[in-house]
Enzyme design. Structure first.
Site, PDB file in Angstrom:
ATOM      1  N   HIS A  39       0.827  -1.211   0.000  1.00  0.00           N
ATOM      2  CA  HIS A  39       0.000   0.000   0.000  1.00  0.00           C
ATOM      3  C   HIS A  39       0.863   1.265   0.000  1.00  0.00           C
ATOM      4  CE1 HIS A  39      -3.596  -2.403   0.629  1.00  0.00           C
ATOM      5  NE2 HIS A  39      -4.297  -1.304   0.442  1.00  0.00           N
ATOM      6  N   LYS A 104      -9.901  -8.489   7.708  1.00  0.00           N
ATOM      7  CA  LYS A 104     -10.570  -8.955   8.930  1.00  0.00           C
ATOM      8  C   LYS A 104     -10.542  -7.836   9.959  1.00  0.00           C
ATOM      9  CE  LYS A 104      -6.507 -11.157  11.043  1.00  0.00           C
ATOM     10  NZ  LYS A 104      -6.298 -10.438  12.310  1.00  0.00           N
TER      11      LYS A 104
END
Lengths: 188, 280
Positions: A39, A104
């Site tokens: 990222h 998650k």
């Protein structure tokens, strides 16, 4: 048990809008793995205008750093990592066309607001179920940042990946502790 | 004096880390079954069923149950009457290197915490804790520890006035705030007392106890039960999706501490409470 909805990439806005937090989904198609380090590089590439290793339009990012594939397997264990660490990057990626992230755990309010603003989804897979999830991966190849090892960007083709809608495109959240979002300013 | 070959230590460590990664201990599976029987809502039930199914797939295919194959933590209980024929730390690292290569386990260690591209490539060095004990044997306890749950661990230097209630409240608040991030249902290792570093080590050691085995000290066993009940009353539930099972067990280890201090450490373990041990 309710029947899961089937979802295919690239994600279409009508299908996204029909889903609500808590719905179960079976996702098929292409997803791209990216975690913390990838990222950072995606953001650098956007800032530098050098182009991304994959198209964000209608796309899905899976927060996953798989284990190596043993002989006879497409991929090693391939479950989700905690999503909150990618929160700083997510709004910009959604603004640029990304339609869903998979990870998650709960995330910051900004991500939920961003999902509502741009008509996107935050989906969760069962953390720690990496062996089961790996069996849903049809193909896997590294497409960028190979030097990051498990954190490299991989293109995965998945078939019926079992997921739960955590944040829907209407501001809803599956997590019981999440407060309601302030009223909407309308979709961009 | 008994001589122990370091190559035997390496071979044992290599075997234990592979086993730990694909074979979820039976007591953990039993605890997940018990939790499943207690949950009534669809999502927490789906999560627990998925985890049990995952454990079966991992065991049958000898595939890592989770892609986070952990940092290699090794507790060594070394008998005074042992003579090692080489370097213990090198032997452990050799075992870890072999386990993570042969077992197709993910290597998750950065040489430089600030450099994301500095993966050591073989998951070494291991984190090794050595305790000297009586006898002429070596006990090796291998515990691969995932990053997601470790990130939700914490240490507090409480004021002694916090007392028992303060200890419980701090843990319960912390677990509630962590929500689904550490992959509940959890196992909570608690270190109570000692000092700054001792409390943290006690919390980690507490996780080595077989799941759900209560402390032999009555007042500590009672404390464990009370923390467990209150953590499960938070409603965080499996993966943070709500439900009755936020933790499968709480293990507390206690140590004397300075009268001015009340150190408290919480080591959070995800449901993949993986560890294997062997004696040489």
């Amino acid at each position: 048990m309710s029947t899961p909805s089937r979802l295919a990439t690239p994600l279409q806005i009508e299908r996204i809008e029909a889903l609500r937090a808590g719905d179960t989904v079976l996702l098929s198609g292409e997803v791209y793995t990216a975690r913390d380090a990838a990222h950072q590089r995606l953001l650098q590439a956007i800032e530098a205008g050098t182009g991304l290793p994959f198209s964000l339009e209608g796309g899905v990012i899976y927060y996953c750093g798989p284990a190596p594939a043993p002989p006879g397997h497409t991929i090693g264990s391939a479950g989700p990592t905690s999503s909150y660490r990618m929160d700083p990057y997510t709004p910009l990626l959604h603004e640029l066309g990304l339609k869903a992230t998979i990870g998650k755990g709960d995330r910051g309010l900004t991500v939920r607001e961003t999902c509502r603003r741009y008509g996107c989804l935050y989906l969760i897979a069962v953390g720690g179920a990496g062996a089961l999830l790996a069996a849903k991966v049809v193909s896997a190849e590294v497409v960028a940042y190979e030097d990051l090892g498990p954190e490299a960007v991989r293109r995965l083709v998945v078939a019926d990946l079992p997921l739960i809608v955590a944040y829907d495109a209407h501001g809803g959240s599956v997590f019981p502790g999440d407060p309601p979002l302030p009223s909407s300013e309308g979709r961009s | 004096m008994r001589t122990i070959a370091c190559r035997d230590i390496a071979a044992t460590v290599a075997e234990l880390f592979q086993q730990a990664n694909w074979d979820l201990p039976q007591e953990v599976c039993t605890a997940l079954q018990t939790a499943l029987a207690q949950e009534t809502e669809e999502l927490p039930r789906t999560v627990l069923q998925t985890l049990l199914e995952n454990a079966t797939i991992a065991r049958e295919q000898r595939l890592a149950m989770c892609q986070d194959c952990g940092l290699a933590v090794v507790f060594v209980e070394l008998g005074y009457e042992c003579h090692l024929d080489g370097d213990l730390y090198e032997a452990v690292d050799a075992g870890v290197r072999e386990a993570y290569a042969k077992g197709y386990l993910r290597k998750s260690l950065l040489a430089d915490p600030l450099d994301r591209s500095s993966n050591t490539g073989d998951n070494t060095p291991a984190i090794v804790h050595v305790k000297l004990v009586g006898g002429d044997r070596v006990r090796l306890h291998c515990a691969p520890k995932g990053g997601g749950s470790e990130n939700m661990s914490a240490l507090w230097m409480l004021s002694p006035s916090a007392g028992r209630e303060g200890v419980i409240a701090r843990i319960v608040e912390h677990v509630a705030a962590a929500g689904g991030k550490p992959c509940p249902p959890l196992v909570l290792g608690v270190g109570l007392g000692g000092n700054f570093e001792k409390a943290a080590l006690l919390a980690k050691e507490a996780l080595l106890r077989p799941l759900g085995q209560p402390s032999p000290l009555k007042e500590i066993a009672d404390l464990e039960q009370e923390i467990l009940q209150r953590v499960n009353a938070t409603g965080v539930g499996p993966m943070g999706l709500g439900g009755r099972t936020t933790a499968l067990a709480v293990h507390v280890e206690r140590h004397p501490c300075h009268l001015a201090s009340l150190p408290l450490a919480l080591n959070v373990q995800c449901h993949a409470a993986r560890h294997k041990s062997a004696v040489i």
